[in-house]
Structure formats: C-alpha cells, structure tokens
Motif scaffolding. Structure first.
Motif, mmCIF file in Angstrom:
data_model
loop_
_atom_site.group_PDB
_atom_site.id
_atom_site.type_symbol
_atom_site.label_atom_id
_atom_site.label_comp_id
_atom_site.label_asym_id
_atom_site.label_seq_id
_atom_site.Cartn_x
_atom_site.Cartn_y
_atom_site.Cartn_z
ATOM 1 N N SER A 88 -1.924 33.508 8.531
ATOM 2 C CA SER A 88 -2.616 33.955 7.314
ATOM 3 C C SER A 88 -1.707 33.799 6.093
ATOM 4 N N THR A 105 -5.736 39.345 11.996
ATOM 5 C CA THR A 105 -6.928 38.529 11.747
ATOM 6 C C THR A 105 -7.849 38.568 12.965
ATOM 7 N N ASP A 145 -8.232 29.849 8.819
ATOM 8 C CA ASP A 145 -7.282 30.765 9.447
ATOM 9 C C ASP A 145 -7.988 31.383 10.648
#
Ligand SMILES: Nc1nc2c(ncn2[C@@H]2O[C@H](COP(=O)(O)OP(=O)(O)OP(=O)(O)O)[C@@H](O)[C@H]2O)c(=O)[nH]1
Ligand SMILES: [Mg+2]
Length: 306
Positions: free
Chosen positions: A27, A48, A67
């Motif tokens: 990220s 994430t 991502d």
C-alpha cells in the motif's frame, strides 16, 4: 495519418498489481507511485482487505495500480475472500509487482505462492524497504529472485522514494500499447465512500489494540456531500458486545477520540469540512459469515457464495 505517426502518438495503458506477504509495503508503494494517499497503511500486518485501485496518468502512459491484501494462510472466511482478491488480480493484471521486504533477507515464499506469481503475464520482483535493509539482506533478495523467479529485483524504498521512478519507467516499458482505460484526471474507480470507510478503519488500527482492529468492518451508510459540513454516517461493525464496549470507551471517550482523529483524515481526503457520525453495531461472527461478508462488500470464492 501515417502509420509512423500513429506509432509515435500511441499511448500505453494497463493494470499493475501489487502483491506479496502482509506488511511488505504494497500500500505504501502504491501511494508513492500515484503520489497520493489512497490505500491505508499501518505498522500491523493484514491492513488491506480488499483491492484498492489507484490510477496514474502521465507522459502518455496510464498505470492502473491494484493494491491487494497480503497473501495469508486463510484462517477465517474473511481471509479466503482476501486471498481470492489477490489471486484473481495476479491472473488478470498486465504487470504483477511481487513485493518482498528487503530488511528481512531471503524471502520465505512457499512454492504454491511462487507457482501463483509465475502465472503472471509479466512479473517484476520488487525489493522494498531498502532504506532499512543491510547490504547482505539486499544481496540475498537479489539472489533469491534470480534463482526462484529468474528475475532481476527492482530495489526501492516506498518510504523515501529511492528507486521508485526507475521502477515506474520499468513498468511503463512493459505495458501494452492501448488507449487509456480511465479518464486522464481520475485517481481511482472506487467511490469516495470506500476511502472514507478505509480511513476510519486505519484510525481504528492506530487507536485500538490487539484483536479489535481485526474484528471491525466499516461501512459508510450515508454521505450527503451537499450538506455543510459534509454529512457522513459510518457504521463500525464488531463481532462481540465486549468489542463494542472497548470501541466506545467509558462515557464515550474512546469513540469521541476516534471520531475526531478520523474526521481530520476524511476532511483532508474530501477537501471540505465534515461531520462524521460514527455508530458501532455488533454483527456476530461477521468474519465467518458468507452472507455478512458479501453484505459488507467482500467477494468470496464462487463455491463460498450464498
Ligand atoms: N522503512 C520502511 N518502511 C516501510 C517501507 N514501505 C512500507 N513501510 C512500512 O511498513 C509497514 C507496512 O506497510 P504497508 O504499506 O501497510 O504494507 P502492506 O504490504 O500494504 O501490508 P498489508 O496491507 O497488511 O498486506 C508500515 O509501517 C509502513 O510505514 C519502506 O520502504 N521503508
Ligand atoms: Mg496494504
């Protein structure tokens, strides 16, 4: 127009996935490459959970970064949803950036993970965190990349920006000639609501301990952008009443602190004053429930869907 000028004017565009173990800096690197804070970053692993799209258009090249959640051993159905996101993206992307943490020396990627990334159309191994890696560890990563993936690792620091422009050029070279996939001024295809929910979640990682950040899901249920200040109602879902009590704190002190800290981030993101109305709700075992996971917006592997 002649063919010659066509070729000279041709744009390049494609999707660029960032994959790897949790906490390697996927990220952070995406934010660095799009020069904007889109994806949330914390010192803890498994921050994430869903793919986050970041678009960067410059010099006739459009990179659509994706991502992804870190590659983990699934313990919860939530993890399976996270892995599903990551593996799908690897198969679809034009370029896959496999990130490893250079400060940890030789990466310990299991053979099944290596098999997965070998399926990428174009694979670039990225050795991140070189600002804190020893020369020996950096060399170990380069050796490993050559041996296992027949690749020259790109060395970068998402933190300082070292090596990231060289990486950008290397990615651009490998993208197909193509018209842009999104309008030039777009930075993401995901709604503002998604990013607001993520910023609340990031703040929860910063302010609460242990399992609490992992037990929450955040959903923006109302967003009135024409109100002044902008009115946003977000619900923080937890799994147990005890977690709800922790989030709220005695006399509401903890949630007040959360609301203030998150509001500052949200205001910076939307560029306007915001009234952030936070609610906490118990949603028992949501991390294991196919129905609740899907309601919260996670994509499950097909055989798990309800
Ligand atoms: N020193 C240093 N720290 C970094 C670098 N890149 C990322 N970090 C730190 O590493 C931690 C994890 O970064 P993230 O970007 O959240 O990592 P991630 O791979 O997205 O993690 P997950 O989403 O949990 O899979 C954060 O504390 C970052 O500040 C780097 O180049 N150098
Ligand atoms: Mg991340």
């Amino acid at each position: 127009m002649t063919q010659q000028t066509d070729a000279q004017n041709a744009t390049r565009a494609g999707t660029v996935a960032l994959v790897g173990f949790p906490n390697v800096g996927k990220s952070s690197l995406m934010n660095r490459l799009v020069e904007q804070k889109l994806s949330i970053v914390t010192p803890l692993a498994q921050t994430t959970r869903e793919r986050v799209l970041g678009i960067d258009t410059r010099g006739g090249v459009q990179m659509v970064f994706i991502d992804t959640p870190g590659l983990v051993d699934p313990r919860y159905l939530l993890h399976r949803a996270m892995m599903h996101e990551a593996t799908e993206v690897i198969g679809d992307a034009d370029v896959v950036l496999l990130l490893v943490d250079a400060s940890r020396g030789e990466p310990q990627l299991r053979e099944d993970v290596l098999e997965l990334v070998r399926r990428a159309k174009i694979l670039i191994v990225v050795s991140n965190k070189i600002d804190v890696a020893s020369d020996a560890d950096r060399a170990a990563v380069r050796r490993w990349a050559r041996e296992h993936l027949n690749a020259d690792a790109a060395e970068v620091s998402a933190e300082t920006g070292e090596g990231t422009e060289a990486l950008r050029a290397r990615v651009a070279e490998r993208l197909p000639e193509s018209p842009f996939l999104y309008p030039e001024e777009d930075v993401s295809s995901q709604p503002v609501r998604f990013f607001v929910a993520e910023l609340v979640r990031e703040t929860i990682f910063e302010l609460y301990e242990k399992e609490v950040p992992y037990s929450v899901a955040v959903k923006v249920e109302e967003f009135r952008e024409n109100a002044q200040p902008v009115y946003i109602r977000a619900v923080v879902f937890v799994e147990r009443p005890t977690q709800k009590a922790i989030l709220i704190g005695s006399g509401g002190s903890a949630i007040k602190r959360l609301g203030q800290a998150a509001r500052l981030k949200v205001e910076e993101f939307v560029g306007a004053p915001v009234y952030l109305d936070l609610w906490v709700k118990v949603l028992p075992k949501w991390r294991k429930s196919p129905l609740e996971l899907q309601r919260l917006g996670f994509t499950l592997p097909e055989e798990q869907r309800k």
